[in-house]
Scaffold this active site. Structure first.
Site, PDB file in Angstrom:
ATOM      1  N   HIS A 147      56.163  51.583  52.632  1.00  0.00           N
ATOM      2  CA  HIS A 147      55.535  50.746  52.130  1.00  0.00           C
ATOM      3  C   HIS A 147      54.958  49.746  51.961  1.00  0.00           C
ATOM      4  CE1 HIS A 147      51.133  50.553  49.778  1.00  0.00           C
ATOM      5  NE2 HIS A 147      51.925  49.711  49.178  1.00  0.00           N
ATOM      6  N   ASP A 205      50.456  56.432  47.122  1.00  0.00           N
ATOM      7  CA  ASP A 205      51.804  55.734  46.924  1.00  0.00           C
ATOM      8  C   ASP A 205      52.334  55.876  45.768  1.00  0.00           C
ATOM      9  OD1 ASP A 205      51.157  54.599  49.841  1.00  0.00           O
ATOM     10  OD2 ASP A 205      50.088  53.230  48.666  1.00  0.00           O
ATOM     11  N   CYS A 241      83.308  12.308  67.870  1.00  0.00           N
ATOM     12  CA  CYS A 241      83.810  13.102  67.957  1.00  0.00           C
ATOM     13  C   CYS A 241      85.054  13.556  68.291  1.00  0.00           C
ATOM     14  CB  CYS A 241      83.608  14.661  68.011  1.00  0.00           C
ATOM     15  SG  CYS A 241      82.486  14.116  69.823  1.00  0.00           S
TER      16      CYS A 241
END
Length: 908
Positions: free
Chosen positions: A113, A149, A713
């Site tokens: 649910h 439920d 880099c």
């Protein structure tokens, strides 16, 4: 481990893709599904759960109902009992199941649910979670009982509700993927005898009924946030609606408006405290508290949906009424289509040119025949790809004939600055599906000029929802747009056109790059922008040269076989780029990605987004179709993480730090096993032997460290200088540093500009302080320059020992780290140079070719420079070893990062 766990015989009662995934994952875990009970076929099409179960040979039952007048149907119940299930698993079930079925198995029944029970019992739980403005959503798996439920809880999970979540985003982000895992976990807990049964409390319990269109009208006499919650709680079904100018209009894609209210044209909204506004961002609505929200899409009673911004021009897309002459022209075109598609009995409005068997040669024929027989109207091949059905082709043709088909002008809310003897125009919003637009939640952040610390402008701060929209646009462009159908050579022409536009705007791009990143303008013009242009031209040329191969295989007589391979694009790719070369890193990755035929979503570095957004503008001018390129500026933790997790992204290319690269790789693996390429940190060694060309070694050694302010880099993170020349080398380097001009990067005589951002400058100062503390000798620099902005002195350290922090970790700044090595100790210095977890680049200076080759063969790095440095080229592959990452940018190898190989075997 799974093999030895306890396993159960299961009956799956339910439907939908959710049910299908639960079924598949339970079987993977070794449970036996003895029966699937799902809904009947609809319009001849089976439910997804039925489709996969039937393929597996699992018994499938499709009962229209289980009860009649409240009583169980005996033959249905008996058929169910016959499968012998030990547990009923109900992932999503729309039918009423009798209690003698619920209670029949040994372990009873469990149900999924989508709410945190006992809150929001009932069939519209997700909707009411949003309508009520809950801050938390989630799901429950509970034991079925005879209530609605109300059964005992087995397990629950929750997640935060984002400000602009809809039913779809909540379901796709959390309730669907986590719910599947939880259902499998719940079954295993039952199998192992460890499943709890926690009674539900009635405190806080609520039950809400199914929302219908009739009661989904918006009450405008409420605060804006309540209205927003109502709209998003009904999006997409059943759709919240208001009355605008006397007509009912359904509202979709709502978000709270932050910041000032944009200008717009007023519209009357029934019940509202003040008129709404049609702005370029959508429909602006006002709550009773004076706060505003915006709605992106509107739908009318005839089901036609339009962007809200086009409310006053919504008739533009309606079918044209043709004049008699135009009808006659349409029949001529029908005859042309019939001549090409000779296999199609009748050419009607829905006939699709390509689905009817047309190929690329037929596109050329269609364009040329129309030009010849229909008044010389000029069409392009792309026009056919954009209008593939006969009706859409005629509409396009008539608009072209009337001169009404001019491309809608791209709306850009520029930030302009008069700088560098020009006026630069900078987009600053997200670029999604061919349009510039604010982030869905309206958030922005400041991007700062490192030269003086001033704010350049506010930039949209993309949210998870913006990433999802960008990915959706890229997926649609790949699956259904003209990009995927386009001839590769035509795709290459678009990339050539883009490169030409970048060249036309190179001075503006370089100026923006300088403002946003601090790059010295002359370097930005030559390298940041210049190499970006070269990259797109290089990969444009590859578009029609991507090919597979034929492979001889063992013939299974008497048949003959042909095996061949095809290189195919991956689909939607994500690209995350760093801040040191904002445009160039974009080009290195996206050019190869696009040449291979993919679509992309790109996140520029948060601190340097502006050239990427200017690039996006140029892609529109180049004719790149909508959705192919999407740019979402924002944080790595939010935007980058969502890219890593997104199930529709098939590849992620990243340049950045090693720790973040590891996190990305983990997320890509856990989500959907994305293909990954990583260009990460470095500590590149440069070995300078005593037999080098000293002038060149000094010049290139300085470039290896100070190029682009050290924000490079492949910068030489550590220099090893042979002992006999060490002191002279350092003396000459310091002499040259003293000649360097530090200052405004837009000044053509400047050698050294500001560091990219304040936090990075602070880290560099700390780095130098630590070097001194550890005992290295600070020969020069080491401090922030005493002037406005984020300037760092070019720095030189000597006497650096191998154990020191600065010997092992990169600074990513203008810091030369120098160590001596003994004369003639080639193997010793190689051992020290390779004693790092990084392996991005390296270099050696010597006049001895044998020594150079010996050293280059043994250096453990993806690139080795001999008597040079920083010599990258668009045709040469670039990438690292070890913890500097894997995968290549540039060169032919980069294409393979964005392609997959399919093997096809044909028997004839």
């Amino acid at each position: 481990i799974a093999y030895y766990q306890n396993k159960l015989k299961l009956a799956l009662i339910g439907q939908s893709l959710f049910g299908q995934e639960v079924y598949t994952n339970l079987r993977k875990q070794g449970h036996k599904v003895v029966g699937v009970f799902t809904v009947p076929d609809k319009d001849g099409k089976a439910d997804p759960l039925a489709v996969v179960a039937e393929k597996d040979g699992t018994p499938v039952f499709k009962f229209p109902r289980w009860r009649v007048k409240g009583k169980p149907i005996p033959e249905v119940v008996e058929a169910y009992k016959a499968v012998g299930a030990e547990l009923n698993v109900m992932p999503f079930c729309s039918q009423f199941i009798p209690m003698n079925v619920i209670d029949f198995p040994k372990h009873g029944s469990i149900i999924y649910h989508p709410s945190i029970l006992p809150r929001h019992r009932g069939a519209s739980a997700i909707n009411w979670t949003l309508i009520e403005g809950d801050k938390k959503a989630g799901f429950s798996i509970f034991w079925a009982d005879d209530g609605l439920d109300t059964g005992p809880i087995l397990l629950q999970q929750e997640c935060p509700v984002e400000p602009n979540d809809t039913v779809d985003t909540l379901y796709n982000r959390f309730l669907f993927p986590e719910g599947i895992k939880a259902m499998v976990e719940a079954v295993q807990l039952i199998a192992d005898g460890k499943a709890p049964k926690i009674p539900q409390s009635e405190e806080g319990a609520s039950y809400e009924g199914i929302q219908k269109k009739s009661n989904a009208k918006v009450n405008m006499a409420q605060p804006a946030e309540v209205i927003h919650n109502w709209i998003r709680g009904h999006d997409k079904v059943p759709g919240a609606w208001v009355v605008i100018d006397g007509k009912p209009v359904t509202l979709y894609s709502s978000s709270m408006l932050s910041g000032s209210v944009p200008a717009g044209q007023p519209v009357e909204v029934e019940g509202a405290s003040q008129p709404g506004l049609i702005a370029k961002s959508g429909l602006i609505l006002f709550g009773s508290d004076g706060k505003a929200l915006q709605v992106k899409n509107l739908q009318f009673e005839d089901r036609n949906m339009i962007p809200a911004s086009k409310y006053f021009s919504s008739d533009e897309d309606a079918s044209l009424d043709l004049t008699d002459d135009e009808k006659e022209m349409a029949e001529k075109i029908r005859a042309i289509w019939k001549g090409i598609l000779s296999n199609v009995p009748v050419i009607d409005d829905t006939t699709d040119f390509f689905k009817s068997g047309a190929a690329s040669m037929d596109v050329v024929r269609l364009v040329e025949e129309v030009k010849q027989k229909c008044g010389g109207v000029q069409l392009q091949n792309e026009d056919v790809y954009m209008a593939t059905t006969f009706q859409s082709f005629i509409q396009m043709f008539v608009r072209r004939l009337r001169g009404e088909d001019q491309e809608e002008e791209l709306l850009i809310d520029y930030v302009t600055k008069d700088v560098n003897n020009m006026t630069v125009k900078m987009p600053h919003q997200c670029f999604i599906n061919g349009n510039f637009e604010d982030a869905e939640d309206g958030k922005t952040y400041n991007t700062v000029n490192p030269t003086d610390g001033s704010v350049i402008c506010k930039v949209s701060y993309a949210s998870v929802a913006d990433v999802d929209r960008a990915v959706s646009a890229a997926k649609e462009a790949f699956d259904n747009g003209p990009w995927g159908k386009m001839n590769p050579r035509d795709r290459g022409q678009l990339l050539y056109r883009l490169a030409d536009l970048m060249e036309e705007h190179q001075e503006e791009l370089a100026t923006i790059e300088t403002l946003d990143s601090g790059a010295v303008y002359t370097l930005a013009l030559k390298t940041h922008v210049g190499m970006s242009i070269q990259t797109f031209r290089y990969f444009a040329g590859w578009c029609d040269k991507i090919q597979g191969s034929t492979i001889p295989i063992n013939q299974a007589r008497p048949n003959r076989n042909l095996t061949f391979t095809k290189k195919e694009p991956l689909g939607v790719c994500a690209i995350v780029i760093p801040w040191n070369y904002p445009l160039m890193m974009l080009a290195w990755k996206s050019a190869a990605c696009l040449a291979a035929g993919n679509t992309l979503v790109l996140k520029p570095a948060q601190v340097t987004p502006l050239t990427a957004l200017k690039f996006a503008e140029l892609t529109v001018k180049a004719g790149i179709p909508k959705g192919v390129i999407n740019i979402v500026p924002g944080s790595g933790g939010l935007v980058g993480q969502r890219m890593s997790d997104h199930p529709d992204i098939r590849k992620l290319g990243f340049t950045g730090s090693t720790p973040i690269g590891k996190q990305i790789m983990k997320s890509c693996a856990v989500s959907n096993l994305k293909k990954v390429s990583l260009e990460l940190g470095g500590k590149s060694p440069l070995i300078i032997f005593s037999d080098c060309d000293m002038d060149k070694a000094v010049r290139m050694g300085m470039s290896s460290v100070y190029f682009n302010k050290g924000e490079n880099c492949i910068a030489a993170g550590r220099l090893f200088v042979e002992e006999s020349i060490h002191d002279e080398y350092i003396r000459r380097v310091v002499e040259e540093i003293k000649k360097m001009k530090i200052g405004d990067p837009l000044d053509r005589s400047t050698d050294h500009g500001p560091q990219n951002h304040k936090a990075h400058l602070d880290k560099l100062v700390e780095y130098c302080e630590l070097g001194v503390k550890e005992g290295a000798t600070l020969v020069y620099g080491g401090r922030q320059v005493d002037r406005q902005g984020f300037f760092m002195e070019p720095t030189v350290f000597t006497d650096v020992e191998d154990h020191m922090f600065i010997a092992k970790e990169e600074s990513f700044g203008p810091v030369m780290v120098v160590s001596k090595f003994k004369d003639g100790d080639v193997d010793g210095v190689l051992s020290r140079a390779n004693n790092t977890e990084f392996g991005l680049a390296s270099g050696v200076f010597t006049r001895d070719i044998n020594k150079a080759m010996y050293v280059s063969e043994r250096l453990e790095a993806g690139t080795v420079f001999v008597n040079t440095y920083n010599k990258t080229d668009v045709a040469a592959p670039f990438g690292g070893f070890k913890q500097s990452g894997f995968g290549k940018d540039l060169g032919e190898e980069a294409l393979h990062e964005y392609l997959r190989t399919k093997a096809v075997t044909v028997e004839y």
